[in-house]
Design a protein around this motif. Structure first.
Motif, mmCIF file in Angstrom:
data_model
loop_
_atom_site.group_PDB
_atom_site.id
_atom_site.type_symbol
_atom_site.label_atom_id
_atom_site.label_comp_id
_atom_site.label_asym_id
_atom_site.label_seq_id
_atom_site.Cartn_x
_atom_site.Cartn_y
_atom_site.Cartn_z
ATOM 1 N N ASP A 53 0.845 -1.191 0.000
ATOM 2 C CA ASP A 53 0.000 0.000 0.000
ATOM 3 C C ASP A 53 0.883 1.245 0.000
ATOM 4 N N THR A 54 0.682 2.093 -0.996
ATOM 5 C CA THR A 54 1.458 3.334 -1.048
ATOM 6 C C THR A 54 0.857 4.346 -0.081
ATOM 7 N N PRO A 55 1.676 5.229 0.458
ATOM 8 C CA PRO A 55 1.127 6.253 1.347
ATOM 9 C C PRO A 55 0.223 7.217 0.586
ATOM 10 N N GLU A 56 -0.800 7.724 1.266
ATOM 11 C CA GLU A 56 -1.698 8.691 0.643
ATOM 12 C C GLU A 56 -0.913 9.943 0.264
ATOM 13 N N GLN A 57 -1.156 10.429 -0.932
ATOM 14 C CA GLN A 57 -0.425 11.593 -1.425
ATOM 15 C C GLN A 57 -1.354 12.504 -2.210
ATOM 16 N N GLU A 58 -0.955 13.738 -2.352
ATOM 17 C CA GLU A 58 -1.696 14.719 -3.139
ATOM 18 C C GLU A 58 -0.994 14.913 -4.478
ATOM 19 N N VAL A 59 -1.799 14.858 -5.540
ATOM 20 C CA VAL A 59 -1.273 15.089 -6.887
ATOM 21 C C VAL A 59 -1.987 16.297 -7.485
ATOM 22 N N THR A 60 -1.332 16.931 -8.441
ATOM 23 C CA THR A 60 -1.897 18.122 -9.088
ATOM 24 C C THR A 60 -2.037 17.848 -10.582
ATOM 25 N N PRO A 61 -3.253 17.550 -11.072
ATOM 26 C CA PRO A 61 -3.461 17.326 -12.511
ATOM 27 C C PRO A 61 -3.261 18.608 -13.312
ATOM 28 N N ASP A 72 -4.820 7.344 -3.166
ATOM 29 C CA ASP A 72 -4.383 6.209 -2.367
ATOM 30 C C ASP A 72 -4.347 4.990 -3.283
ATOM 31 N N ALA A 73 -3.181 4.330 -3.399
ATOM 32 C CA ALA A 73 -3.035 3.218 -4.341
ATOM 33 C C ALA A 73 -2.360 2.030 -3.660
ATOM 34 N N PHE A 74 -2.363 0.907 -4.359
ATOM 35 C CA PHE A 74 -1.652 -0.276 -3.880
ATOM 36 C C PHE A 74 -1.100 -1.035 -5.076
ATOM 37 N N ALA A 75 -0.113 -1.906 -4.818
ATOM 38 C CA ALA A 75 0.537 -2.668 -5.880
ATOM 39 C C ALA A 75 0.675 -4.117 -5.458
ATOM 40 N N ARG A 76 0.774 -4.997 -6.461
ATOM 41 C CA ARG A 76 1.077 -6.398 -6.255
ATOM 42 C C ARG A 76 2.431 -6.667 -6.916
ATOM 43 N N TRP A 77 3.340 -7.309 -6.162
ATOM 44 C CA TRP A 77 4.678 -7.533 -6.680
ATOM 45 C C TRP A 77 5.252 -8.822 -6.122
ATOM 46 N N ARG A 78 6.332 -9.284 -6.752
ATOM 47 C CA ARG A 78 7.038 -10.480 -6.289
ATOM 48 C C ARG A 78 8.502 -10.383 -6.684
ATOM 49 N N ASP A 93 0.751 -5.651 -10.748
ATOM 50 C CA ASP A 93 -0.423 -4.799 -10.950
ATOM 51 C C ASP A 93 -0.332 -3.593 -10.039
ATOM 52 N N VAL A 94 -0.962 -2.510 -10.492
ATOM 53 C CA VAL A 94 -1.084 -1.282 -9.701
ATOM 54 C C VAL A 94 -2.529 -0.830 -9.794
ATOM 55 N N ARG A 95 -3.123 -0.521 -8.674
ATOM 56 C CA ARG A 95 -4.517 -0.080 -8.642
ATOM 57 C C ARG A 95 -4.652 1.138 -7.739
ATOM 58 N N ILE A 96 -5.493 2.071 -8.183
ATOM 59 C CA ILE A 96 -5.827 3.250 -7.373
ATOM 60 C C ILE A 96 -7.057 2.910 -6.551
ATOM 61 N N LYS A 97 -6.912 2.923 -5.242
ATOM 62 C CA LYS A 97 -8.022 2.561 -4.365
ATOM 63 C C LYS A 97 -9.001 3.710 -4.182
ATOM 64 N N ARG A 98 -8.474 4.903 -4.046
ATOM 65 C CA ARG A 98 -9.342 6.037 -3.687
ATOM 66 C C ARG A 98 -8.778 7.312 -4.286
ATOM 67 N N THR A 99 -9.666 8.123 -4.830
ATOM 68 C CA THR A 99 -9.298 9.435 -5.374
ATOM 69 C C THR A 99 -10.361 10.429 -4.949
ATOM 70 N N GLU A 100 -9.964 11.440 -4.224
ATOM 71 C CA GLU A 100 -10.935 12.423 -3.753
ATOM 72 C C GLU A 100 -10.263 13.772 -3.579
ATOM 73 N N LEU A 101 -11.095 14.788 -3.446
ATOM 74 C CA LEU A 101 -10.589 16.143 -3.254
ATOM 75 C C LEU A 101 -10.206 16.356 -1.797
ATOM 76 N N PRO A 102 -9.183 17.153 -1.530
ATOM 77 C CA PRO A 102 -8.886 17.526 -0.145
ATOM 78 C C PRO A 102 -10.051 18.297 0.467
ATOM 79 N N GLU A 103 -10.150 18.237 1.775
ATOM 80 C CA GLU A 103 -11.270 18.870 2.474
ATOM 81 C C GLU A 103 -11.372 20.355 2.158
#
Length: 295
Positions: free
Chosen positions: A69-77, A86-92, A164-174
């Motif tokens: 699980d990657t740490p929650e971060q803010e991105v600027t499109p 908030d994203a997570f990855a599967r790796w080996r 695999d990489v998946r985005i779990k959650r995408t939302e606006l800051p409060e």
């Protein structure tokens, strides 16, 4: 020291030596055989394996698919609407030798930390190249695939395969929610005003066309009525003229009766007229006046 004691010591030493040289490789792991910190052998097939006792050591690595699980971060499109992702990855571990060389003697936590850094940078790079509407739409699947493909290339140096990489959650800051809500409200109000303006314009066009059609229909009806009335008047005059030509005396008599009918009505209480007027010619005698044809 007796022979029995010496024999027991020898047997015990031999047993320890044998046990120190034998180890088991589990099917869920990969094993490195190290000698003075250097890799001497790689054991990946499950079962019994051997090493030089007291000189060589064994390091085990989990060969199963791992979750990160990657740490929650803010991105600027591109449209500068900041988003919390908030994203997570599967790796080996794909290459255990390269993995050992990349992380050194550290544990899996070091590998996860470095892989998390790779994923975080790729998430910022990919999501920063598109608009927020694209991130929040169904096109997000393509974005996740781009992040995964880029992470696969960069993670090869760690001996790691990103599955695999998946985005779990995408939302606006409060702090941006209220401003975004107001902007969306303003956009919807503008769209509603545009729709109403287009509706009024269409209604005016329809009304103008209807008025024009009504004026044309009324004009055509009036024209046709005038034509019909003129034709009727002409036909009536022709009938009167023909009747007068056939029998002028009868025509005069008919006209006098019509005049009596129109004049001698109940609401006409008084008539001021000379008794010798031609109006009373047909009332004074029961015979018709001689016509000019009789003279």
């Amino acid at each position: 020291m007796s022979r029995v004691t010496i024999l027991i010591i020898v047997v015990f030493a031999a047993l320890v030596t044998v046990l120190s040289s034998v180890f088991i490789v589990d099917e869920r792991e990969k094993v490195l055989v190290l000698q003075f910190g250097q890799i001497r052998d790689v054991k990946q097939d499950p079962g019994l394996a051997f090493k030089v006792p007291f000189i060589q050591s064994v390091v085990r690595y989990d060969d199963r698919i791992q979750s990160l699980d990657t740490p929650e971060q803010e991105v600027t499109p591109l449209d500068d609407r900041r988003l919390k992702v908030d994203a997570f990855a599967r790796w080996r571990i794909a290459d255990v030798v390269q993995f050992r060389q990349a992380v050194g003697g550290g544990d899996m936590g070091i590998a996860e930390s470095r892989l998390s850094t790779i994923l975080t940078s790729q998430i910022r790079e990919v999501l920063g190249s598109v608009s927020s509407n694209t991130i929040l739409s169904a096109d997000r699947v393509a974005l996740m695939n781009r992040i995964r493909d880029a992470a696969i290339v960069r993670a090869r140096s760690l001996g790691v395969e990103v599955i695999d990489v998946r985005i779990k959650r995408t939302e606006l800051p409060e702090q941006n929610l209220e401003a975004t809500f107001q902007r969306m409200t303003a956009e919807r109000a503008r769209e509603a005003a545009d729709e109403r303006a287009r509706g009024r314009e269409a209604a005016q066009r329809v009304e103008a066309q209807a008025n024009r059609t009504a004026v044309e229909l009324v004009s055509e009806a009036q024209r046709d009525s005038e034509v019909i009335r003129g034709e009727a008047d002409a036909q009536r005059n022709a009938i009167f003229a023909e009747a007068f030509g056939r029998d002028p005396e009868f025509f005069a008599f008919y006209r006098s009766l019509t005049a009596y009918e129109r004049s001698l009505k109940g609401q006409n209480s008084t008539m001021v007229i000379s008794p010798n007027s031609e109006f009373f010619d047909y009332l004074k005698s029961d015979r018709a006046q001689p016509s000019s044809r009789d003279n």
